[in-house]
Design an enzyme around this catalytic site. Sequence first.
Site, short mmCIF file in Angstrom:
data_model
loop_
_atom_site.label_atom_id
_atom_site.label_comp_id
_atom_site.label_asym_id
_atom_site.label_seq_id
_atom_site.Cartn_x
_atom_site.Cartn_y
_atom_site.Cartn_z
CB SER A 1 43.97 38.71 46.04
OG SER A 1 43.62 37.96 44.88
CG HIS B 1 45.80 42.40 44.64
ND1 HIS B 1 46.85 43.24 44.33
CD2 HIS B 1 46.10 41.21 44.09
CE1 HIS B 1 47.75 42.58 43.62
NE2 HIS B 1 47.31 41.33 43.45
CG ASP C 1 45.50 38.62 41.71
OD1 ASP C 1 46.56 39.24 41.52
OD2 ASP C 1 45.13 38.21 42.82
CG MET D 1 45.68 35.69 36.38
SD MET D 1 45.64 34.14 37.27
CE MET D 1 46.18 34.69 38.89
CG HIS E 1 49.02 41.64 40.02
ND1 HIS E 1 49.21 40.53 40.79
CD2 HIS E 1 50.10 41.73 39.19
CE1 HIS E 1 50.35 39.94 40.45
NE2 HIS E 1 50.90 40.65 39.48
CG MET F 1 49.76 38.42 37.07
SD MET F 1 49.12 37.31 38.33
CE MET F 1 47.63 38.18 38.79
CG MET G 1 54.79 38.58 41.59
SD MET G 1 53.10 38.87 42.18
CE MET G 1 52.50 37.19 42.43
N GLY H 1 49.96 33.07 38.99
CA GLY H 1 49.05 32.23 38.21
C GLY H 1 47.92 31.63 39.04
CG PHE H 2 47.38 28.59 39.74
CD1 PHE H 2 46.15 28.18 39.21
CD2 PHE H 2 48.51 28.50 38.94
CE1 PHE H 2 46.07 27.68 37.91
CE2 PHE H 2 48.44 28.01 37.65
CZ PHE H 2 47.22 27.59 37.12
N GLY H 3 46.07 31.25 43.17
CA GLY H 3 46.02 31.55 44.59
C GLY H 3 46.35 30.29 45.38
N GLY H 4 46.57 30.46 46.67
CA GLY H 4 46.72 29.32 47.56
C GLY H 4 48.07 28.61 47.51
CG ASP I 1 50.11 39.18 44.91
OD1 ASP I 1 49.40 38.38 45.56
OD2 ASP I 1 49.84 39.55 43.75
N GLY I 2 51.24 36.81 47.47
CA GLY I 2 51.31 35.36 47.28
C GLY I 2 51.73 34.62 48.53
N GLY I 3 50.85 33.75 49.01
CA GLY I 3 51.21 32.87 50.11
C GLY I 3 51.29 33.55 51.47
N GLY J 1 44.98 36.58 49.74
CA GLY J 1 43.85 36.00 49.01
C GLY J 1 43.20 34.89 49.78
CB SER J 2 43.69 31.21 49.68
OG SER J 2 45.08 31.29 49.90
C1 DX5 Z 1 48.99 35.08 42.24
C2 DX5 Z 1 48.17 36.34 42.52
C3 DX5 Z 1 47.96 36.60 43.97
C4 DX5 Z 1 47.40 35.47 44.75
C5 DX5 Z 1 47.12 35.83 46.18
O1 DX5 Z 1 49.10 34.89 40.90
O2 DX5 Z 1 48.80 37.45 41.99
O3 DX5 Z 1 47.32 37.83 44.20
O4 DX5 Z 1 46.29 34.93 44.16
O5 DX5 Z 1 46.48 34.73 46.74
P1 DX5 Z 1 47.08 33.88 47.93
O6 DX5 Z 1 47.12 34.83 49.10
O7 DX5 Z 1 46.08 32.81 48.08
O8 DX5 Z 1 48.43 33.40 47.56
ZN ZN Z 2 48.19 39.64 42.59
#
Ligand code: DX5
Ligand code: ZN
Length: 228
Positions: free
Chosen positions: A10, A35, A37, A39, A73, A75, A147, A152-155, A185-187, A207-208
């Site tokens: 991502s 990917h 994202d 928003m 994706h 959102m 999910m 909403g946010f990475g990391g 997806d996420g974390g 992502g991060s």
């Molecule tokens: C969250 C996004 C994800 C996310 C992935 O809203 O859909 O794709 O940013 O990033 P990490 O891997 O940092 O959680």
């Molecule tokens: Zn995503």
Amino acid sequence: MKNHKALAPSILSANFTNLATAITETAEGGATYLHLDVMDGHFVPNISFGIPIVQSLRSFADENALNLTFDAHLMIANPKSYIKPFADAGADLITFHYETCENAEEARGIISLIRGEGKRVGVAINPHTHEDVLKPLLPEIDMALVMSVVPGFGGQGFMPHTLDKARKIRGWADEQNLPLNIQMDGGINLDNIKTVADAGANIIVVGSAIFAHEDITAKTREFVDKIT
Ligand code: DX5
Ligand code: ZN
């Protein structure tokens, strides 16, 4: 049914002044999905990027023969108005959130719009949405996105209860012999990616944990090696 396994970096956590380099490096590291994202500040309390960025990256990927599945994706609160623009911009796979729909019929309307554009269809559920809502739709879609953070946010930190959702959905798909892809997806990081894959996810978003590193190609390769 055996599904291919793919890493979907991502770019939400990438350096936005140099996205072309970011996607080149993930492709060189063995990623096969990109990917995206998107928003809108309504469905989630954050604004990221939209159609022109997807379009620019698509042109760059095509010109440079990067073999990446463009995985959008969405959102966004009103996905049906944006299916055609994202399809035209170059998305191969378009995922919308079930939470934006009143019921399964409304979701089916969006699924038809995506199919009408000749694209692959994903439906996402948030960590607190019951997986049962996806059950009747599974034969009609290409991918279920579970999910593992509140979007909403990475990391953010991975929510372990979501693994059971993926396991249940994989069980339903297997019972019906459906070639369903499951994305999480996420974390996700190097310590938990194997658990995520073992729960039944075969397209895994990171992502991060990739973009926080200097050497994106090498980091991507480490993740790809864990799942293939
Ligand atoms: C969250 C996004 C994800 C996310 C992935 O809203 O859909 O794709 O940013 O990033 P990490 O891997 O940092 O959680
Ligand atoms: Zn995503």
